[in-house]
Design a protein around this motif. Structure first.
Motif, PDB file in Angstrom:
ATOM      1  N   GLN A 817       0.790  -1.280  -0.054  1.00 38.20           N
ATOM      2  CA  GLN A 817      -0.145  -0.186  -0.058  1.00 38.20           C
ATOM      3  C   GLN A 817       0.910   1.290   0.009  1.00 38.20           C
ATOM      4  N   ALA A 818       1.967   1.267   0.706  1.00 38.76           N
ATOM      5  CA  ALA A 818       2.921   2.620   0.827  1.00 38.76           C
ATOM      6  C   ALA A 818       3.323   2.661  -0.794  1.00 38.76           C
ATOM      7  N   MET A 819       3.708   1.351  -1.440  1.00 32.23           N
ATOM      8  CA  MET A 819       4.178   1.590  -2.923  1.00 32.23           C
ATOM      9  C   MET A 819       3.117   2.287  -3.693  1.00 32.23           C
ATOM     10  N   LEU A 820       1.824   1.910  -3.542  1.00 33.29           N
ATOM     11  CA  LEU A 820       0.529   2.469  -4.242  1.00 33.29           C
ATOM     12  C   LEU A 820       0.629   3.927  -4.076  1.00 33.29           C
ATOM     13  N   VAL A 821       0.712   4.379  -2.636  1.00 29.62           N
ATOM     14  CA  VAL A 821       0.690   5.750  -2.500  1.00 29.62           C
ATOM     15  C   VAL A 821       1.772   6.522  -2.701  1.00 29.62           C
ATOM     16  N   ASN A 822       3.052   6.039  -2.809  1.00 35.60           N
ATOM     17  CA  ASN A 822       4.381   6.565  -3.512  1.00 35.60           C
ATOM     18  C   ASN A 822       3.991   6.680  -5.019  1.00 35.60           C
ATOM     19  N   ASP A 823       3.298   5.948  -5.627  1.00 33.51           N
ATOM     20  CA  ASP A 823       3.074   6.148  -7.145  1.00 33.51           C
ATOM     21  C   ASP A 823       2.274   7.463  -7.213  1.00 33.51           C
ATOM     22  N   PHE A 824       1.134   7.412  -6.373  1.00 35.68           N
ATOM     23  CA  PHE A 824       0.185   8.417  -6.431  1.00 35.68           C
ATOM     24  C   PHE A 824       0.881   9.875  -6.450  1.00 35.68           C
ATOM     25  N   PHE A 825       2.015   9.840  -5.533  1.00 31.85           N
ATOM     26  CA  PHE A 825       2.663  11.043  -5.116  1.00 31.85           C
ATOM     27  C   PHE A 825       3.933  11.034  -6.145  1.00 31.85           C
ATOM     28  N   ASP A 826       4.041  10.697  -7.159  1.00 35.81           N
ATOM     29  CA  ASP A 826       5.042  10.516  -8.181  1.00 35.81           C
ATOM     30  C   ASP A 826       6.488  10.099  -7.606  1.00 35.81           C
ATOM     31  N   GLY A 827       6.278   9.221  -6.778  1.00 37.14           N
ATOM     32  CA  GLY A 827       7.795   8.512  -6.384  1.00 37.14           C
ATOM     33  C   GLY A 827       8.535   9.324  -5.365  1.00 37.14           C
ATOM     34  N   ALA A 828       7.709  10.284  -4.807  1.00 35.99           N
ATOM     35  CA  ALA A 828       8.604  11.257  -4.002  1.00 35.99           C
ATOM     36  C   ALA A 828       8.756  10.617  -2.619  1.00 35.99           C
ATOM     37  N   LEU A 829       8.177   9.502  -2.135  1.00 38.76           N
ATOM     38  CA  LEU A 829       8.071   9.175  -0.670  1.00 38.76           C
ATOM     39  C   LEU A 829       9.013   7.960  -0.334  1.00 38.76           C
ATOM     40  N   THR A 830       9.466   7.935   0.789  1.00 40.29           N
ATOM     41  CA  THR A 830      10.171   6.823   1.077  1.00 40.29           C
ATOM     42  C   THR A 830       9.509   5.731   1.697  1.00 40.29           C
ATOM     43  N   VAL A 831       9.452   4.682   0.706  1.00 37.95           N
ATOM     44  CA  VAL A 831       8.442   3.581   1.107  1.00 37.95           C
ATOM     45  C   VAL A 831       8.743   2.826   2.355  1.00 37.95           C
ATOM     46  N   GLU A 832       9.954   2.466   2.275  1.00 34.01           N
ATOM     47  CA  GLU A 832      10.413   1.761   3.425  1.00 34.01           C
ATOM     48  C   GLU A 832      10.014   2.406   4.932  1.00 34.01           C
ATOM     49  N   LYS A 833      10.190   3.377   4.945  1.00 32.55           N
ATOM     50  CA  LYS A 833       9.892   4.276   6.362  1.00 32.55           C
ATOM     51  C   LYS A 833       8.370   4.209   6.761  1.00 32.55           C
ATOM     52  N   MET A 834       7.561   4.530   5.334  1.00 33.87           N
ATOM     53  CA  MET A 834       6.107   4.365   5.589  1.00 33.87           C
ATOM     54  C   MET A 834       5.478   3.168   6.042  1.00 33.87           C
ATOM     55  N   ALA A 835       6.288   1.947   5.416  1.00 33.10           N
ATOM     56  CA  ALA A 835       5.596   0.398   5.710  1.00 33.10           C
ATOM     57  C   ALA A 835       6.151   0.293   7.016  1.00 33.10           C
ATOM     58  N   ARG A 836       6.943   0.829   7.872  1.00 31.46           N
ATOM     59  CA  ARG A 836       7.177   0.479   9.246  1.00 31.46           C
ATOM     60  C   ARG A 836       6.156   1.134  10.130  1.00 31.46           C
ATOM     61  N   ILE A 837       5.301   2.124   9.872  1.00 26.83           N
ATOM     62  CA  ILE A 837       4.236   2.796  10.665  1.00 26.83           C
ATOM     63  C   ILE A 837       3.105   1.806  11.224  1.00 26.83           C
ATOM     64  N   PRO A 838       2.695   1.195   9.998  1.00 29.41           N
ATOM     65  CA  PRO A 838       1.425   0.490  10.711  1.00 29.41           C
ATOM     66  C   PRO A 838       1.615  -0.609  11.758  1.00 29.41           C
ATOM     67  N   ASP A 839       0.738  -0.588  12.957  1.00 27.60           N
ATOM     68  CA  ASP A 839       1.131  -1.471  14.139  1.00 27.60           C
ATOM     69  C   ASP A 839      -0.126  -2.229  14.242  1.00 27.60           C
ATOM     70  N   PRO A 840      -0.070  -3.527  13.781  1.00 31.63           N
ATOM     71  CA  PRO A 840      -1.205  -4.502  13.786  1.00 31.63           C
ATOM     72  C   PRO A 840      -1.750  -4.552  15.384  1.00 31.63           C
ATOM     73  N   THR A 841      -1.157  -4.321  16.273  1.00 34.41           N
ATOM     74  CA  THR A 841      -1.926  -4.429  17.674  1.00 34.41           C
ATOM     75  C   THR A 841      -2.893  -3.269  17.762  1.00 34.41           C
ATOM     76  N   LEU A 842      -2.869  -2.233  17.168  1.00 35.16           N
ATOM     77  CA  LEU A 842      -3.945  -1.275  16.952  1.00 35.16           C
ATOM     78  C   LEU A 842      -4.943  -1.547  16.178  1.00 35.16           C
ATOM     79  N   TYR A 843      -4.982  -2.360  15.430  1.00 32.97           N
ATOM     80  CA  TYR A 843      -6.202  -2.751  14.506  1.00 32.97           C
ATOM     81  C   TYR A 843      -7.174  -3.654  15.572  1.00 32.97           C
ATOM     82  N   ARG A 844      -7.885  -2.872  16.248  1.00 34.15           N
ATOM     83  CA  ARG A 844      -8.424  -3.532  17.443  1.00 34.15           C
ATOM     84  C   ARG A 844      -9.745  -3.890  17.153  1.00 34.15           C
ATOM     85  N   GLU A 845     -10.589  -3.173  16.062  1.00 35.72           N
ATOM     86  CA  GLU A 845     -11.886  -3.450  15.844  1.00 35.72           C
ATOM     87  C   GLU A 845     -12.112  -3.969  14.550  1.00 35.72           C
ATOM     88  N   GLN A 846     -12.215  -5.423  14.328  1.00 33.20           N
ATOM     89  CA  GLN A 846     -12.234  -5.941  13.162  1.00 33.20           C
ATOM     90  C   GLN A 846     -13.677  -6.927  13.093  1.00 33.20           C
TER      91      GLN A 846
END
Length: 848
Positions: A817-846
């Protein structure tokens, strides 16, 4: 260069509301003749409506913070005393200085301020020329510097009229029952005599010049109507209960007499000018003659300005000017640009006014220049090393004190200097706010409030300045300070709290405050208007309409009440009624872009497409950058009239008026918008947040919000600071984004049940809900409708690109998903750092 002469006449305080009844009765024939031969309209003033600042804006085409005149008085050059404000404080050229550089001969009489008289090619009679002393038998000396050229001082000294030269016959037209007055006890006839004689002195000087001198430009300023108003408007019909009936009967004719007196002087000026002269008659502000008259004047410097109304008058007659027509949207800032155009001279880009194009039979050719301040040559101003000799101006100072415009400090010179500096800074702060120079205005008010915490008006003005730019935290803090330090009446406190609550988006609580005010004091100007806005926000349309009509019953010319009524009717689908109310708005105040836009909206709903386009085009003439109007025109031509070729120009103009790009993260509450803000920040985008809302158990990594977004519907100015940055905007507010920016929107999607459950859990954690046992189905339906509306909006905006991102997929496949968002912003983002942000433990309501 055109050589037709121009005569500019100033009537301080003149207002159509008391002039038109006299014209209709045939009692002002000269003004009627001028109107029939030209155009007329209302002239919008500036805030604060104080004559020295306004007449300097008229003469320069610039706001006070550019021209430098900020009050009635100023410290002397040695800083040890106070004097009336002098022309030497003006920081830019006036119209007569510009004309001087083109070898045109100008004469200026009485302009406020114009002392000491500037050495122009022509004559200047300063605003200290006509003040008379108390006793005609004493030496009535002419203030040094009141006349240019100096060699004509004796001529003009002899032309003055002293108040003691007048007889009862001169005062009878103003007070027909003068013989009944004991003038040893009632000094008001003496005040009248002084005002009449001062007008006569100015008129005498002006007519002498016009009869004996060559001229290209002539400007004559009469302060009389304003001064008559401050002294006697309280007696003008209709009679009001707080005015003694005997006083009313004696002095009820003064204002009408003053107007007819000015009409007689106008006739003489018109005869002397001749038919081939351009004549412009204006006033700097109006004067409340009706129910809006205050029953008491605020006991503070500038208090008398409460009697001023925001609209003066304008009449123009001359070659190429339309005849017997109305013009709309004129401002006093437009006078100098229009006069320059009459002489075929360029308008400066640093002027705040415009040429009054609509006054001309054919659109004039408008030339521009960057600034007249850069043009060298003899302009008739005082040299930079000019020193003003200390001169006695006691009569001028006494009159300003008597009128209530300045405070009487007695012999305490140090206190007078400090007070003058303080008041001029306050005037300057208000001028900045009026010109939407918020940072400068608020900065001055903060300084004034900090240095003078005991002065309520500084704190109150600062509060409303904060509200204007949606600085809610600062506004609330200031409001709390006011409550703590000022012993205010309950009604005043409730009114202030209600206004604050409205800005905080709490209309129900605000309405309760306004209702308290009504129960305590009854009728208060604009109270029902505020109640109506609260009710409109609560979708209580019938009650809102009643409130609007109550306000109009108090003041049929309250523009905002007509606007509110139109908005209510539009919301109810009563498009013809709304159109009628909105036409009332522009009839009273033509320069009201929002009203014209809503007229376009009504016409669009009524399928009057060509008329709607005209309404939107008026908006674009007033506010060229308002792309929302262009969007409507593009929609009409493309989808309704099926003439896409005509839309092409507007599409091009739309793109030309984009002033920057803003990145947006949007979605429903609890859809993952804060998570995406964190990811974009990690990826390298700059985040726009005020950090007011701290992280908590519900959002352990922070909310990434900006307080201004909550009031996006009413206040969009804060977005100017968001250019090139990333802002979190909830889905239902997207449609309120201004169309002058390009938007790249990351729209977060999440299962609706998960969203609702997450919100329920959040309320339980915050102890605002006791259980999770029920599911609010109506809320789910409301959210689905909000999503549909947001999608339609994004798809139909030419300045919007958007990508939908699934919260579930971000949590399960963050790198992809970080790669898709990066493509939307014309490749201006650092994908690796973006991908480290989501924390599965905070996905509390499924779901499941």
């Amino acid at each position: 260069m055109k050589k037709n002469k121009t005569l500019l006449i100033g009537w301080d305080g003149a207002d159509w509301k008391f002039l038109m009844p006299l014209i209709d009765q045939g009692l002002m024939p000269n003004l009627e003749k001028l109107i029939d031969g030209g155009v007329m309209g209302r002239l919008t003033t500036l805030d604060p409506p104080l004559s020295p600042t306004l007449w300097t804006s008229i003469a320069t085409g610039k706001r006070p913070y550019k021209h430098g005149i900020h009050g009635f008085t100023e410290p002397t050059e040695d800083g040890k005393g106070v004097r009336p404000v002098y022309i030497t404080s003006r920081k830019c050229k006036a119209i007569w200085n510009i004309l001087n550089q083109h070898h045109l001969k100008s004469h200026v009489v009485g302009w406020w301020p114009s002392h000491p008289a500037e050495p122009i090619n022509g004559t200047i009679i300063s605003n200290l020329y006509h003040r008379s002393n108390d006793d005609i038998n004493e030496d009535w000396h002419l203030v040094k510097g009141a006349v240019h050229p100096k060699e004509k001082e004796e001529v003009f000294k002899a032309l003055r009229v002293h108040k003691q030269e007048l007889t009862g016959n001169h005062i009878d037209p103003f007070v027909p029952r003068l013989a009944e007055i004991d003038q040893t006890q009632d000094k008001r006839p003496g005040v009248l005599a002084e005002l009449v004689s001062e007008c006569a002195s100015i008129h005498s000087a002006a007519t002498y010049i016009m009869d004996n001198e060559d001229w290209d430009f002539m400007a004559v300023y009469y302060d009389g109507i304003d001064h008559f108003g401050h002294g006697f408007m309280k007696y003008h019909p209709p009679h009001r209960p707080h005015i003694p009936l005997k006083d009313y009967e004696l002095y009820k004719d003064v204002i009408n007499g003053a107007c007819r007196y000015h009409d007689m002087m106008l006739g003489t000026l018109m005869d002397l000018a001749g038919e081939d002269t351009n004549i412009i008659l204006i006033s700097d502000h109006g004067f409340h003659p009706n129910a809006n008259r205050p029953t008491a004047i605020p006991k503070e410097p500038m208090g008398p300005a409460a009697e001023h109304s925001p609209y003066g008058i304008i009449v123009m007659k001359g070659e190429g000017i339309k005849k017997d027509e109305h013009i709309f949207g004129a401002s006093l800032l437009d006078i100098t640009p229009t006069i320059l155009n009459l002489y075929d001279l360029p308008v400066a880009e640093d002027m705040d006014g415009k040429v009054l194009v609509q006054a001309f039979e054919e659109a004039p050719d408008i030339k521009t220049i960057k600034s007249w301040e850069n043009i060298k040559g003899e302009d008739g101003r005082h040299p930079e090393d000019f020193k003003v000799e200390q001169e006695d101006a006691e009569e001028e100072m006494k009159q300003l004190i008597d009128l209530g415009y300045i405070q009487d400090y007695g012999d305490d010179a140090e206190k007078a200097v400090k007070g003058t500096i303080r008041e001029n800074e306050y005037i300057l702060a208000q001028a900045y706010l009026d010109g939407q120079q918020w940072e400068e205005g608020i900065g001055l008010l903060e300084k004034l409030h900090k240095g003078n915490p005991e002065i309520y008006r500084f704190a109150a003005r600062l509060l409303y300045a904060y509200l204007s730019v949606n600085k809610m935290k600062e506004a609330r803090k200031t409001a709390d300070t006011i409550k703590e330090h000022f012993p205010m009446a309950g009604a005043q406190m409730d009114l202030q709290e209600g206004i604050l609550l409205m800005h905080e988006g709490k209309p129900k609580a605000a309405l309760e405050c306004f209702e308290k005010v009504e129960s305590q004091v009854g009728k208060v100007k604009k109270l029902h208007l505020r109640m109506g806005h609260a009710l409109l926000n609560m979708a209580e349309y019938d009650k809102a309409e009643r409130a609007a009509r109550k306000e109009l019953a108090l003041d049929p010319e309250e523009v905002s009440a007509h606007m509110l009524l139109g908005q209510i009717q539009f919301k109810r689908g009563e498009y013809e009624g709304a159109l009628s109310s909105l036409m009332d708005v522009v009839g009273l105040m033509y320069y009201f872009p929002a009203a014209h836009f809503h007229i376009g909206e009504c016409l669009l709903e009524l399928k009057q497409y060509e008329a709607a386009i005209k309404a939107y085009e008026i908006v674009l003439k007033m506010v060229p950058e308002m792309n929302q109007a262009r969007q409507r025109i593009i929609h009409i031509y493309t989808n309704l009239l099926h003439q896409p070729g005509k839309a092409a120009k507007y599409r091009t103009d739309f793109q030309d008026n984009i002033i920057g790009t803003i990145n947006i993260v949007s979605g429903l509450p609890r859809s993952g918008t804060s998570l995406m803000m964190q990811m974009l920040e990690a990826g390298g985008l700059e985040i726009f947040t005020d950090k007011n809302r701290e992280a908590d158990e519900n959002n352990p990594k922070g909310y990434y919000e900006h307080e201004g977004v909550k009031s996006l519907k009413k206040n969009k100015q804060f977005l100017a600071d968001a250019k090139g940055k990333t802002v979190k905007v909830i889905a239902h507010l997207l449609e309120h984004l201004p169309s002058v920016f390009r938007y790249r929107i990351v729209f977060m999607e999440r299962d609706m049940m998960e969203i609702v459950q997450s919100q329920q859990r959040m309320l339980v954690r915050d102890e605002k809900r006791v259980s999770m046992e029920t599911v609010p189905l109506k809320l789910m339906d409301k959210y689905k409708a909000s999503l549909d509306k947001a999608y339609r909006w994004m798809e139909n905006q030419p300045n919007v690109e958007f990508i939908k991102v699934s919260y579930k997929e971000v949590m399960e496949s963050p790198f992809m998903q970080a790669m898709l968002v990066n493509d939307f912003f014309d490749g201006a983002l650092t994908v690796e750092k973006m991908a480290r942000i989501p924390d599965p433990t905070l996905y509390r309501e499924q779901v499941g």
